[in-house]
Enzyme design. Structure first.
Site, PDB file in Angstrom:
ATOM      1  CG  ASN A 162      29.238  23.608  59.941  1.00 38.68           C
ATOM      2  OD1 ASN A 162      29.256  22.499  60.466  1.00 38.68           O
ATOM      3  ND2 ASN A 162      28.256  24.014  59.155  1.00 38.68           N
ATOM      4  CE  LYS A 213      27.238  20.080  60.762  1.00 37.94           C
ATOM      5  NZ  LYS A 213      27.137  19.832  59.324  1.00 37.94           N
ATOM      6  CD  GLU A 245      34.741  23.385  57.250  1.00 36.53           C
ATOM      7  OE1 GLU A 245      34.280  22.922  56.195  1.00 36.53           O
ATOM      8  OE2 GLU A 245      34.024  23.792  58.176  1.00 36.53           O
ATOM      9  CG  ASN A 248      61.157  48.847  31.827  1.00 35.79           C
ATOM     10  OD1 ASN A 248      59.932  48.917  31.760  1.00 35.79           O
ATOM     11  ND2 ASN A 248      61.931  48.671  30.763  1.00 35.79           N
ATOM     12  CE1 TYR A 275      58.306  45.272  33.010  1.00 40.53           C
ATOM     13  CE2 TYR A 275      57.964  45.813  30.702  1.00 40.53           C
ATOM     14  CZ  TYR A 275      57.465  45.594  31.972  1.00 40.53           C
ATOM     15  OH  TYR A 275      56.123  45.708  32.184  1.00 40.53           O
ATOM     16  CE  LYS A 309      52.614  45.472  38.809  1.00 39.50           C
ATOM     17  NZ  LYS A 309      53.821  44.964  38.097  1.00 39.50           N
ATOM     18  CG  HIS A 331      50.900   5.799  60.727  1.00 37.24           C
ATOM     19  ND1 HIS A 331      51.469   5.572  59.495  1.00 37.24           N
ATOM     20  CD2 HIS A 331      51.882   5.591  61.632  1.00 37.24           C
ATOM     21  CE1 HIS A 331      52.742   5.223  59.655  1.00 37.24           C
ATOM     22  NE2 HIS A 331      53.008   5.238  60.940  1.00 37.24           N
ATOM     23  CB  SER A 378      48.639  46.839  35.080  1.00 34.51           C
ATOM     24  OG  SER A 378      49.428  48.013  35.053  1.00 34.51           O
ATOM     25  CB  SER A 432      23.925  24.022  58.898  1.00 35.97           C
ATOM     26  OG  SER A 432      23.008  23.526  57.941  1.00 35.97           O
TER      27      SER A 432
HETATM   28  N1  ARG Z   1      52.777  48.516  34.262  1.00 36.38           N
HETATM   29  C1  ARG Z   1      54.062  48.003  33.957  1.00 36.38           C
HETATM   30  C2  ARG Z   1      54.359  46.758  34.805  1.00 36.38           C
HETATM   31  O1  ARG Z   1      53.684  46.536  35.747  1.00 36.38           O
HETATM   32  C3  ARG Z   1      55.115  49.043  34.215  1.00 36.38           C
HETATM   33  C4  ARG Z   1      56.326  48.902  33.384  1.00 36.38           C
HETATM   34  C5  ARG Z   1      56.012  49.164  31.960  1.00 36.38           C
HETATM   35  N2  ARG Z   1      57.175  49.256  31.181  1.00 36.38           N
HETATM   36  C6  ARG Z   1      57.131  49.285  29.856  1.00 36.38           C
HETATM   37  N3  ARG Z   1      58.256  49.365  29.236  1.00 36.38           N
HETATM   38  N4  ARG Z   1      56.015  49.240  29.203  1.00 36.38           N
HETATM   39  O2  ARG Z   1      55.260  46.012  34.530  1.00 36.38           O
END
Ligand code: ARG
Length: 472
Positions: free
Chosen positions: A298, A296, A303, A123, A330, A338, A169, A36, A290
């Site tokens: 715009n 134009k 928008e 967690n 968790y 995120k 309306h 991530s 445009s």
């Molecule tokens: N990258 C994980 C998240 O965003 C962090 C927590 C990971 N915890 C785990 N037990 N693998 O949730």
């Protein structure tokens, strides 16, 4: 994406941190779906703040030595400056921001780095970081909403006396003050601020020290870390601390409502700036051309603000769906929280900055507004009110009388103010020429002096209230 995945995973990976019971590294695809870091590196500052608070607390409670804590803190500050300088070696193999920071800390300070994770889990760490990040986001959004309100109030003050058509309306209804119209969006923005403030208040509790899910046997001081991080208190249930994401859903809900609110004014800007309406124009700073039609202008930003709810409601729906049905505590599903939140907040911030910019930038065309305000028998209600007030008729009858007079005027192709008195008297003999004093857009607007009404007197009062409230 799949093309980027090497066939075998690199050896220096997060499994070095959790792989004690594993005999082989992860498959490359496993590593790709698990990582991530591309998303959560945005929480690096919050992660470091959380770790600083945690390490200080561990030293204060005697869980780690103060020498180790000092080394950890020095190391974390170095990690922070490397990240800010843009020369931090982010590694996908290290999965996420938490392990990237910790691995770098280990490279800088060695053995004491391994003590930082005592009495903590990723967690509670990620829940803490995310709450801190969203708290900052709520504060930024509040300031942006206030700037947007300020721009609207300034325009409202300039245009308190400017009459324009009010619509229902999207049909011309009754004349209103342009200032009144603009102030209506100030009210909406204030409620948006209230929603973000509510969400901020409820999310400002610390999950740190909930550990993996059950708390910890170490003698930690959760009040201390909560206070150090500006939280109001530690969360009272460790399972809830690591599993809850309703705080993010609440901010997303506020964001979705706010985006929808902005889209309504954005749409009016689009309409007002058309040739058909001709009420206003945006300067070059807020217009685009445009590539084929040289004439134009715009209102692209308006928008795009009108379109933003598509993405932001999508984020809300996406995260609601991720969280729905998840058992405690968790689960890795929660890592998918995120990206939608960051995207929604980025979109909303751009929308807010754009709306504040356009609100300040709009130039209005007074003659066109006044002319449109007087069109389409927008003073028909004033005629009915006159019949009630001066002739003592019930409103329902007066409504009917006014309607019949409008029909006559329409047949003659004239506004009510130019219809001969004799014609009006053919419908209602008791009408006299005092009626003409109520038959103009300006008179109509000025007469509506009830609290919350559109009379410029009331509008100026509200402008003063808002200037005071916003300090502008
Ligand atoms: N990258 C994980 C998240 O965003 C962090 C927590 C990971 N915890 C785990 N037990 N693998 O949730």
């Amino acid at each position: 994406m799949a093309d980027d995945i090497p066939e075998t995973a690199p050896t220096k990976s997060s499994s070095a941190m959790w792989g004690g019971r594993f005999s082989a590294g992860p498959s490359a695809v496993m590593e790709a779906i698990n990582a991530s870091i591309d998303v959560d590196q945005r929480m690096a500052d919050q992660d470091i703040d959380g770790s600083l608070a945690h390490s200080r607390m561990l030293a204060a409670t005697g869980v780690i030595s103060s020498e180790d804590a000092a080394a950890i803190q020095r190391g974390l500050e170095q990690v922070r400056s490397e990240i800010h300088a843009g020369d931090f070696p982010w590694s996908k193999a290290l999965e996420d921001v938490h392990m990237n920071v910790e691995a770098r800390l280990k490279a800088i300070i060695g053995e004491p780095a391994g003590r930082l994770h005592t009495a903590r889990s990723r967690n509670d760490q990620v829940a803490t970081d995310f709450r801190l990040w969203l708290r900052d986001a709520c504060d930024r959004i509040d300031a942006m909403l206030a700037a947007y309100q300020t721009a609207l109030v300034q325009q409202a003050e300039t245009h308190a006396d400017q009459v324009m058509p009010g619509f229902t309306h999207l049909q011309t209804a009754q004349p209103v003050s342009l200032g009144h119209h603009l102030l209506s969006y100030v009210e909406v923005a204030q409620r948006d601020r209230g929603r973000f403030a509510d969400a901020r208040k409820r999310l400002n509790e610390s999950p740190l020290g909930c550990a993996a899910l059950a708390g910890t046997a170490f003698p930690i001081d959760r009040e201390m870390t909560a206070k150090a991080l500006g939280f109001d208190r530690p969360m009272a249930n460790s399972l809830d601390g690591v599993a809850a994401r309703d705080f993010a859903l609440e901010v997303l809900s506020a964001a979705a409502i706010c985006a929808v609110n902005l889209s309504r004014f954005a749409e009016e800007i689009v309409l007002w700036c058309t040739r058909r309406f001709g009420f206003a124009t945006l300067s070059d700073a807020w217009s685009t051309g445009s590539s084929i039609m040289p004439q134009k202008r715009n209102p692209d930003a308006a928008e795009l603000v009108r379109a933003k709810p598509g993405r932001i409601i999508g984020s809300l729906t996406g995260l609601l769906t991720v969280v729905k049905g998840l058992p405690l505590a968790y689960s890795k599903d929660l890592q998918e929280d995120k990206a939608p939140v960051f995207q929604a907040i980025d979109d909303l911030e751009l929308a807010l900055l754009s709306m504040a910019g356009m609100a300040a930038d709009l130039t209005f065309f007074p003659a066109a507004l006044e002319e449109a305000a007087g069109e389409a028998y927008s003073d028909a209600t004033d005629l009915a009110d006159y019949v009630v007030r001066e002739l003592g008729k019930p409103f329902r009858d007066a409504h009917h009388i006014s309607g019949s007079i409008v029909k006559l005027a329409e047949a003659k192709g004239v506004p009510l103010s130019l219809l001969p008195l004799a014609d009006m008297q053919s419908v209602e003999p008791a009408i006299d020429d005092s009626v003409f004093s109520v038959l103009s857009a300006r008179a109509s607007m000025s007469s509506r002096t009830s609290f919350g009404g559109t009379s410029p007197v009331r509008v100026r009062e509200q402008v003063a209230v808002w200037k005071d409230r916003l300090g502008c």
